[in-house]
Design a protein around this motif. Structure first.
Motif, PDB file in Angstrom:
ATOM      1  N   ASP A  26      -9.114   1.169  -8.287  1.00  0.00           N
ATOM      2  CA  ASP A  26      -8.595  -0.134  -7.891  1.00  0.00           C
ATOM      3  C   ASP A  26      -9.705  -0.977  -7.276  1.00  0.00           C
ATOM      4  OD1 ASP A  26      -6.819  -2.223  -6.514  1.00  0.00           O
ATOM      5  OD2 ASP A  26      -5.302  -0.862  -7.312  1.00  0.00           O
ATOM      6  N   ASP A  27      -9.505  -2.299  -7.300  1.00  0.00           N
ATOM      7  CA  ASP A  27     -10.491  -3.207  -6.707  1.00  0.00           C
ATOM      8  C   ASP A  27     -10.016  -3.797  -5.390  1.00  0.00           C
ATOM      9  OD1 ASP A  27      -9.755  -6.474  -7.639  1.00  0.00           O
ATOM     10  OD2 ASP A  27      -8.590  -4.789  -8.404  1.00  0.00           O
ATOM     11  N   THR A  28      -8.879  -3.305  -4.852  1.00  0.00           N
ATOM     12  CA  THR A  28      -8.353  -3.855  -3.603  1.00  0.00           C
ATOM     13  C   THR A  28      -8.072  -2.754  -2.583  1.00  0.00           C
ATOM     14  OG1 THR A  28      -5.998  -3.697  -4.206  1.00  0.00           O
ATOM     15  CG2 THR A  28      -7.204  -5.672  -4.921  1.00  0.00           C
ATOM     16  N   VAL A  29      -8.087  -3.138  -1.318  1.00  0.00           N
ATOM     17  CA  VAL A  29      -7.776  -2.184  -0.244  1.00  0.00           C
ATOM     18  C   VAL A  29      -6.353  -1.643  -0.366  1.00  0.00           C
ATOM     19  CG1 VAL A  29      -7.403  -2.006   2.249  1.00  0.00           C
ATOM     20  CG2 VAL A  29      -9.541  -2.991   1.368  1.00  0.00           C
ATOM     21  N   PRO A  30      -5.313  -2.502  -0.588  1.00  0.00           N
ATOM     22  CA  PRO A  30      -3.976  -1.928  -0.743  1.00  0.00           C
ATOM     23  C   PRO A  30      -3.880  -0.919  -1.882  1.00  0.00           C
ATOM     24  CG  PRO A  30      -3.804  -4.269  -0.323  1.00  0.00           C
ATOM     25  CD  PRO A  30      -5.260  -3.978  -0.548  1.00  0.00           C
ATOM     26  N   PRO A  73       0.790  -1.235   0.000  1.00  0.00           N
ATOM     27  CA  PRO A  73       0.000   0.000   0.000  1.00  0.00           C
ATOM     28  C   PRO A  73       0.823   1.288   0.000  1.00  0.00           C
ATOM     29  CG  PRO A  73       0.096  -0.867   2.208  1.00  0.00           C
ATOM     30  CD  PRO A  73       0.818  -1.866   1.332  1.00  0.00           C
ATOM     31  N   TRP A  74       2.138   1.198  -0.223  1.00  0.00           N
ATOM     32  CA  TRP A  74       2.953   2.404  -0.364  1.00  0.00           C
ATOM     33  C   TRP A  74       2.531   3.155  -1.632  1.00  0.00           C
ATOM     34  CZ3 TRP A  74       7.315   3.531   2.928  1.00  0.00           C
ATOM     35  CH2 TRP A  74       7.511   2.596   3.945  1.00  0.00           C
ATOM     36  N   PRO A  75       2.806   4.454  -1.721  1.00  0.00           N
ATOM     37  CA  PRO A  75       2.324   5.255  -2.848  1.00  0.00           C
ATOM     38  C   PRO A  75       3.244   5.298  -4.059  1.00  0.00           C
ATOM     39  CG  PRO A  75       3.304   6.703  -1.226  1.00  0.00           C
ATOM     40  CD  PRO A  75       3.348   5.315  -0.639  1.00  0.00           C
ATOM     41  N   MET A 107      -4.197  11.330  -3.970  1.00  0.00           N
ATOM     42  CA  MET A 107      -5.100  11.333  -5.116  1.00  0.00           C
ATOM     43  C   MET A 107      -6.548  11.105  -4.697  1.00  0.00           C
ATOM     44  SD  MET A 107      -2.874   8.923  -7.699  1.00  0.00           S
ATOM     45  CE  MET A 107      -1.252   9.426  -8.252  1.00  0.00           C
ATOM     46  N   TRP A 108      -7.467  11.390  -5.605  1.00  0.00           N
ATOM     47  CA  TRP A 108      -8.826  10.906  -5.478  1.00  0.00           C
ATOM     48  C   TRP A 108      -8.795   9.388  -5.650  1.00  0.00           C
ATOM     49  CZ3 TRP A 108     -12.485  14.457  -4.133  1.00  0.00           C
ATOM     50  CH2 TRP A 108     -12.194  15.801  -4.375  1.00  0.00           C
ATOM     51  N   THR A 109      -9.690   8.675  -5.010  1.00  0.00           N
ATOM     52  CA  THR A 109      -9.681   7.213  -5.079  1.00  0.00           C
ATOM     53  C   THR A 109     -11.069   6.671  -5.366  1.00  0.00           C
ATOM     54  OG1 THR A 109      -9.925   7.100  -2.671  1.00  0.00           O
ATOM     55  CG2 THR A 109      -7.688   6.923  -3.561  1.00  0.00           C
ATOM     56  N   GLU A 147      -2.859   2.962  -1.524  1.00  0.00           N
ATOM     57  CA  GLU A 147      -1.818   3.516  -2.391  1.00  0.00           C
ATOM     58  C   GLU A 147      -2.238   4.889  -2.922  1.00  0.00           C
ATOM     59  OE1 GLU A 147       0.080   2.424  -6.792  1.00  0.00           O
ATOM     60  OE2 GLU A 147      -1.769   1.498  -6.066  1.00  0.00           O
ATOM     61  N   GLY A 148      -3.446   4.964  -3.456  1.00  0.00           N
ATOM     62  CA  GLY A 148      -3.932   6.239  -3.985  1.00  0.00           C
ATOM     63  C   GLY A 148      -4.115   7.290  -2.920  1.00  0.00           C
TER      64      GLY A 148
END
Length: 275
Positions: A188-192, A164-166, A202-204, A196-197
């Motif tokens: 993205d479809d995952t929590v990590p 999950p680092w950016p 960023m907007w996520t 990351e975003g």
């Protein structure tokens, strides 16, 4: 020189499996099961999905740290798995993944038209994945045969730290020439991937139905009864809660409406870090 908030999005940074290709995110999960199986350690699809979105070595390490899997490994080998054991599983995972990635390479239905529309609005399309570069090369080649070519691709082993680092999201910002992270949306479809975003400023956008969390084929998703779909959305929304996505939608085909809303918010002076 003064700082001015961006007034519209410049780029969408997209995940791959479960986001643009491979509805249900089956390619990585099935190979985790097979790789562990070659070491006579049983791992279920549900267990394999638990940490999806991380780099694959880190994902295997996390699986091996789960008490029930560590115990199965101990029964097979007389010890709990070390980092060397994780590397051995990873090295078996890699050729299996490359060999079978084509079986799960189809684009998400409607994704190509959706992304064409975003490009027509002037958005650049960046991308990143939990796959290492050797696997991403094959994923990118297969996607190109289906008409999808991202403007930039960052694999998990091309930066010091994966999700999950950016770092992967930020590497896209640099490569695409984006002048403000707040002018980017991470999908993205995952929590990590959402973390990351978020950490990149960023907007996520969390995808609820096309990816790892639902874990169904497109046909199975389409066949869900309305009450089942409502229940699944509620469950998956709760899974994403702690990562604080700005938006939660079913698939990438809902992205144009999200982009329009983010642009309205940016025009009002709203910033993703403040929400």
């Amino acid at each position: 020189m003064n700082y001015n908030n961006p007034v519209q999005l410049q780029a969408a940074i997209l995940d791959w499996a479960g986001t643009v290709v491979d509805f249900g995110s089956f390619a990585p999960t099935q190979i985790f099961v097979e790789a562990f199986g070659e070491f006579d350690v049983q791992v279920s699809i549900e267990e394999a999905r638990g940490q999806m979105g991380m780099g694959k070595w880190d994902h295997i390490r996390t699986l091996c740290d789960q008490p029930q899997i560590a115990e199965r490994y101990r029964k097979a080998f007389g010890r709990t798995p070390t980092d060397e054991d994780v590397t051995a599983i990873y090295e078996r995972f890699m050729p299996l993944q490359i060999e079978k990635i084509a079986s799960h390479s189809a684009l998400i239905p409607g994704a190509l038209d959706t992304l064409t529309g975003l490009r027509q609005q002037g958005l650049k399309i960046g991308s990143c994945s939990g796959y290492p570069a050797v696997v991403m090369k094959k994923v990118v080649e297969l996607a190109a045969t289906n008409g999808y070519v991202a403007d930039h691709v960052v694999a998990t082993d091309e930066v010091p730290n994966g999700r999950p680092w950016p770092a992967q999201a930020l590497a896209n910002v640099i490569a695409l020439g984006i002048d403000d992270v707040a002018a980017c949306v991470k999908v993205d479809d995952t929590v990590p991937g959402i973390l990351e975003g978020r950490r990149a400023g960023m907007w996520t956008v969390a995808l609820v139905c096309s990816g790892n969390a639902l874990g169904l084929t497109y046909e199975q998703y389409q066949a869900l009864a309305p009450d089942q779909l409502v229940a699944e959305r509620k469950r998956i929304h709760a899974l994403f809660e702690g990562s604080r996505p700005h938006y939660r939608v079913d698939t990438i085909n809902d992205l144009p409406q999200v982009i329009a809303d983010i642009n309205r918010r940016l025009a009002r002076g709203e910033m993703p870090q403040a929400v």
